[in-house]
Design an enzyme around this catalytic site. Structure first.
Site, PDB file in Angstrom:
ATOM      1  CG  ASP A  13      -1.984   1.104   1.419  1.00 11.85           C
ATOM      2  OD1 ASP A  13      -2.194   1.642   0.251  1.00 11.85           O
ATOM      3  OD2 ASP A  13      -2.028   1.582   2.544  1.00 11.85           O
ATOM      4  CG  ASP A  15      -1.517   7.954   2.925  1.00 11.99           C
ATOM      5  OD1 ASP A  15      -0.440   8.336   3.160  1.00 11.99           O
ATOM      6  OD2 ASP A  15      -2.753   8.255   3.228  1.00 11.99           O
ATOM      7  N   GLY A  50      -7.922   4.020   3.461  1.00  9.64           N
ATOM      8  CA  GLY A  50      -7.733   2.905   2.290  1.00  9.64           C
ATOM      9  C   GLY A  50      -8.866   2.695   1.419  1.00  9.64           C
ATOM     10  NE  ARG A  53     -10.182  11.682  -5.830  1.00  7.73           N
ATOM     11  CZ  ARG A  53     -10.359  11.934  -7.189  1.00  7.73           C
ATOM     12  NH1 ARG A  53     -10.989  12.721  -7.835  1.00  7.73           N
ATOM     13  NH2 ARG A  53      -9.294  10.999  -8.096  1.00  7.73           N
ATOM     14  CB  SER A 118      -4.111   7.224  -4.179  1.00  6.01           C
ATOM     15  OG  SER A 118      -3.798   8.520  -4.617  1.00  6.01           O
ATOM     16  NE  ARG A 119      -9.600   6.834 -10.260  1.00  8.10           N
ATOM     17  CZ  ARG A 119     -10.651   6.532 -10.944  1.00  8.10           C
ATOM     18  NH1 ARG A 119     -10.549   7.063 -12.069  1.00  8.10           N
ATOM     19  NH2 ARG A 119     -11.482   5.598 -10.970  1.00  8.10           N
ATOM     20  CG  ASN A 120      -3.598  12.075  -7.158  1.00  8.77           C
ATOM     21  OD1 ASN A 120      -3.539  12.412  -8.232  1.00  8.77           O
ATOM     22  ND2 ASN A 120      -4.506  12.277  -6.555  1.00  8.77           N
ATOM     23  CG  ASP A 171      -1.904   2.309   6.604  1.00 10.70           C
ATOM     24  OD1 ASP A 171      -2.508   2.163   5.507  1.00 10.70           O
ATOM     25  OD2 ASP A 171      -2.125   3.285   7.065  1.00 10.70           O
TER      26      ASP A 171
END
Length: 223
Positions: A13, A15, A50, A53, A118-120, A171
């Site tokens: 993962d 973030d 997790g 958006r 995330s798409r970032n 996480d």
């Protein structure tokens, strides 16, 4: 149930495992919701860890009549605010233990992939100076969001390793659920109440040491 072999790929993962952009996410959500006349509920936000958006916004506005146009406008504005906040992200923001974990996996000949809602994710890795350390990035475009297994399955497919031979680290409870559903061995980072259902749990990323994790996973496999 015992297994006959150990992991041979690492799927992380982003973030909370490689870096921590939680404050940037929260600030972006707070500001964007306020700009659209919507309240920010910390308890609801805690349940979005997790998740994608769109799923996060559904949680944050649960019980409210939000027109679809407003919903989409909030998603777009939040993404723009978050991307702007990433401008200050750099190599010093890699979490303790993450770089050493990635390096150890690569020394063992394992491919390393990201599995992030995330798409970032690609942008974040670029900012951290880690983009060249990963063999694949599966992000929020890879299918259904966590806790569905799609993103982890996409990461495994991208590195050409069966999910059962992948070691996943996440996480969040939704991420642990997703990796388990994908059939991976799973290490959870964080409190027992959140990630205690992983095969092995550690308190912080600084404890992500393969020399310690692999025996613990083997013991879990044999149980």
């Amino acid at each position: 149930m015992s297994r006959t072999s150990g992991p041979r790929a690492l799927v992380l993962d982003l973030d909370g495992v490689v870096t921590d952009t939680a404050r940037a996410h929260e600030a972006a959500w707070r500001g964007t919701l306020a700009a659209h006349g919507l309240p920010f509920d910390p308890a609801a936000y805690a349940r979005t860890r997790g998740r994608s958006r769109a799923d996060s916004l559904r949680e944050l506005v649960a019980g409210r009549d939000v027109p679809s146009a407003t919903f989409e406008a909030v998603l777009t504005a939040k993404d723009a605010a978050y991307r702007a906040a990433l401008a200050g992200l750099g190599p010093d923001d890699v979490l303790p233990g993450a770089a050493a974990l990635i390096a150890d996996a690569r020394r063992r000949g394992w491919p390393v992939a990201i599995a992030s809602s995330s798409r970032n994710a690609g942008l974040v890795l670029d900012r951290l100076g880690l983009a060249d350390r990963f063999d694949a990035v599966a992000d929020g475009t890879a299918g259904a969001p966590k806790p569905a297994p799609d993103i982890f399955l996409a990461a495994a497919a991208a590195v050409g390793v069966p999910p059962s031979d992948c070691l996943a680290v996440d996480d969040g409870g939704a991420g642990v659920d997703a990796a388990l559903a994908a059939g991976m061995r799973v290490v959870g980072v964080g409190p027992d109440a959140e990630v205690g259902h992983a095969h092995v749990r550690v308190g912080t990323t600084a404890e992500l040491d393969l020399d310690r994790l692999l025996p613990a996973l083997a013991a879990s496999d044999a149980a």
